[in-house]
Motif scaffolding. Structure first.
Motif, short mmCIF file in Angstrom:
data_model
loop_
_atom_site.label_atom_id
_atom_site.label_comp_id
_atom_site.label_asym_id
_atom_site.label_seq_id
_atom_site.Cartn_x
_atom_site.Cartn_y
_atom_site.Cartn_z
N LEU A 16 16.00 6.72 20.54
CA LEU A 16 15.56 6.55 19.12
C LEU A 16 16.15 5.50 18.29
CD1 LEU A 16 16.28 10.46 18.67
CD2 LEU A 16 13.90 9.38 18.90
N LEU A 17 17.39 5.13 18.76
CA LEU A 17 17.99 3.86 18.12
C LEU A 17 16.81 2.63 17.86
CD1 LEU A 17 20.06 2.31 16.53
CD2 LEU A 17 21.14 1.87 18.64
N SER A 18 16.24 2.55 19.48
CA SER A 18 15.44 1.50 19.67
C SER A 18 14.19 1.73 18.86
CB SER A 18 15.25 1.44 20.92
OG SER A 18 14.56 2.14 21.70
N ARG A 19 13.87 2.66 18.49
CA ARG A 19 12.62 3.02 17.88
C ARG A 19 12.70 2.92 16.42
NH1 ARG A 19 8.94 2.11 20.93
NH2 ARG A 19 7.25 3.33 19.82
N VAL A 20 13.94 3.41 15.80
CA VAL A 20 13.93 3.37 14.41
C VAL A 20 14.61 2.06 13.82
CG1 VAL A 20 14.67 5.04 12.61
CG2 VAL A 20 15.27 5.39 14.86
N TYR A 21 15.31 1.29 14.56
CA TYR A 21 16.05 0.08 14.12
C TYR A 21 15.59 -1.14 14.77
CZ TYR A 21 19.65 -3.06 12.88
OH TYR A 21 20.33 -4.25 12.70
N ASN A 22 14.94 -1.96 14.32
CA ASN A 22 14.41 -3.11 14.83
C ASN A 22 15.46 -4.06 15.46
OD1 ASN A 22 11.75 -2.38 14.45
ND2 ASN A 22 11.83 -3.70 12.54
N GLY A 23 16.80 -4.12 15.21
CA GLY A 23 17.77 -5.14 15.65
C GLY A 23 17.83 -4.47 17.06
N GLN A 82 24.98 -6.33 26.95
CA GLN A 82 25.13 -7.50 27.76
C GLN A 82 25.00 -7.00 29.31
OE1 GLN A 82 25.40 -10.52 26.43
NE2 GLN A 82 25.25 -9.28 24.68
N VAL A 83 25.23 -5.96 29.50
CA VAL A 83 25.18 -5.73 30.90
C VAL A 83 23.82 -4.53 31.23
CG1 VAL A 83 27.50 -6.10 31.14
CG2 VAL A 83 26.81 -3.53 30.64
N THR A 84 23.16 -4.18 30.25
CA THR A 84 21.96 -3.25 30.43
C THR A 84 20.79 -4.07 30.05
OG1 THR A 84 22.30 -2.01 28.41
CG2 THR A 84 23.68 -1.30 30.38
N ALA A 85 19.62 -3.14 30.15
CA ALA A 85 18.51 -3.76 29.61
C ALA A 85 18.14 -3.27 27.95
CB ALA A 85 17.36 -2.49 30.34
N LEU A 86 19.45 -3.05 27.43
CA LEU A 86 19.44 -3.16 26.01
C LEU A 86 19.36 -4.43 25.17
CD1 LEU A 86 19.40 -0.50 23.79
CD2 LEU A 86 22.06 -0.82 24.04
N ASN A 87 18.60 -4.64 24.50
CA ASN A 87 18.86 -6.06 23.70
C ASN A 87 19.27 -5.74 22.12
OD1 ASN A 87 17.68 -7.31 25.88
ND2 ASN A 87 15.62 -6.64 25.18
N VAL A 88 20.11 -6.54 21.75
CA VAL A 88 20.55 -6.53 20.51
C VAL A 88 20.44 -8.04 19.71
CG1 VAL A 88 22.59 -6.40 18.90
CG2 VAL A 88 22.45 -4.76 21.08
N ALA A 89 19.87 -8.00 18.61
CA ALA A 89 19.63 -9.16 17.88
C ALA A 89 20.71 -10.06 17.58
CB ALA A 89 18.83 -8.93 16.70
N GLY A 90 21.88 -9.60 17.31
CA GLY A 90 23.08 -10.26 16.89
C GLY A 90 24.15 -9.49 16.76
N PHE A 91 25.32 -9.87 16.42
CA PHE A 91 26.36 -9.23 16.30
C PHE A 91 26.50 -8.27 14.86
CE2 PHE A 91 31.10 -7.98 15.46
CZ PHE A 91 31.46 -7.45 16.67
N GLY A 92 25.75 -8.59 13.94
CA GLY A 92 25.70 -7.78 12.83
C GLY A 92 24.63 -6.94 13.17
N ALA A 93 23.59 -7.04 13.88
CA ALA A 93 22.48 -6.05 13.98
C ALA A 93 23.21 -4.86 15.16
CB ALA A 93 21.48 -6.57 14.87
N ALA A 94 24.29 -5.40 15.81
CA ALA A 94 25.14 -4.58 16.67
C ALA A 94 25.96 -3.51 15.74
CB ALA A 94 25.89 -5.21 17.84
N ILE A 95 26.68 -4.09 14.71
CA ILE A 95 27.35 -3.12 13.98
C ILE A 95 26.50 -2.03 13.22
CG2 ILE A 95 28.78 -3.20 11.64
CD1 ILE A 95 29.76 -6.04 12.63
N LEU A 96 25.38 -2.75 12.61
CA LEU A 96 24.58 -1.93 11.95
C LEU A 96 23.73 -0.70 12.81
CD1 LEU A 96 23.40 -0.95 9.11
CD2 LEU A 96 21.45 -2.38 9.54
N GLY A 97 23.44 -1.29 14.16
CA GLY A 97 23.07 -0.38 15.14
C GLY A 97 23.84 0.47 15.52
#
Length: 122
Positions: A16-23, A82-97
């Motif tokens: 659901l996070l990957s669907r709601v948040y583009n980061g 970093q170790v799964t199929a999950l992609n994060v746009a950056g560290f700021g996106a990771a914090i908000l995510g």
């Protein structure tokens, strides 16, 4: 709540996070097994690495009145990416995510508890 129910809820929350948040997104063509694997890795990192990070950042966490925990949660999400199929746009996106993921997990947990699926008798 049982281990498998918690794992499935965490997988659903990540999806659901990957669907709601583009980061935060999953790699194209990711299947259900990869999402569940990402949730399993998230659980392992939360159980083993997150407490060490919180302990090491305790002085900063005290100075910021606990707000630095958001940065630690973002670091955990970034590490899982970093170790799964999950992609994060950056560290700021990771914090908000991580903040959005906490909200989604809280809502799913409340829903499971309200429906009585958590195994508690009340």
């Amino acid at each position: 709540m049982g281990f498998f129910l918690r794992l499935l809820l965490n997988a659903l929350a990540l999806y659901l996070l990957s669907r709601v948040y583009n980061g935060v997104s999953f790699a194209p063509g990711t299947d259900v097994v990869s999402v569940v694997l990402a949730a399993l890795v998230m659980g392992i990192v939360n159980a083993l690495i997150r407490p060490v990070l919180l302990l090491l950042s305790l002085p900063v966490n005290v100075l910021t009145l606990g707000l630095f925990t958001l940065v630690v949660n973002g670091a955990v999400l970034w590490l899982v990416a970093q170790v799964t199929a999950l992609n994060v746009a950056g560290f700021g996106a990771a914090i908000l995510g991580a903040l959005v993921l906490a909200l989604i997990s809280w809502l799913l947990d409340a829903l499971v508890t309200a429906l009585g699926l958590d195994g508690r008798r009340g």
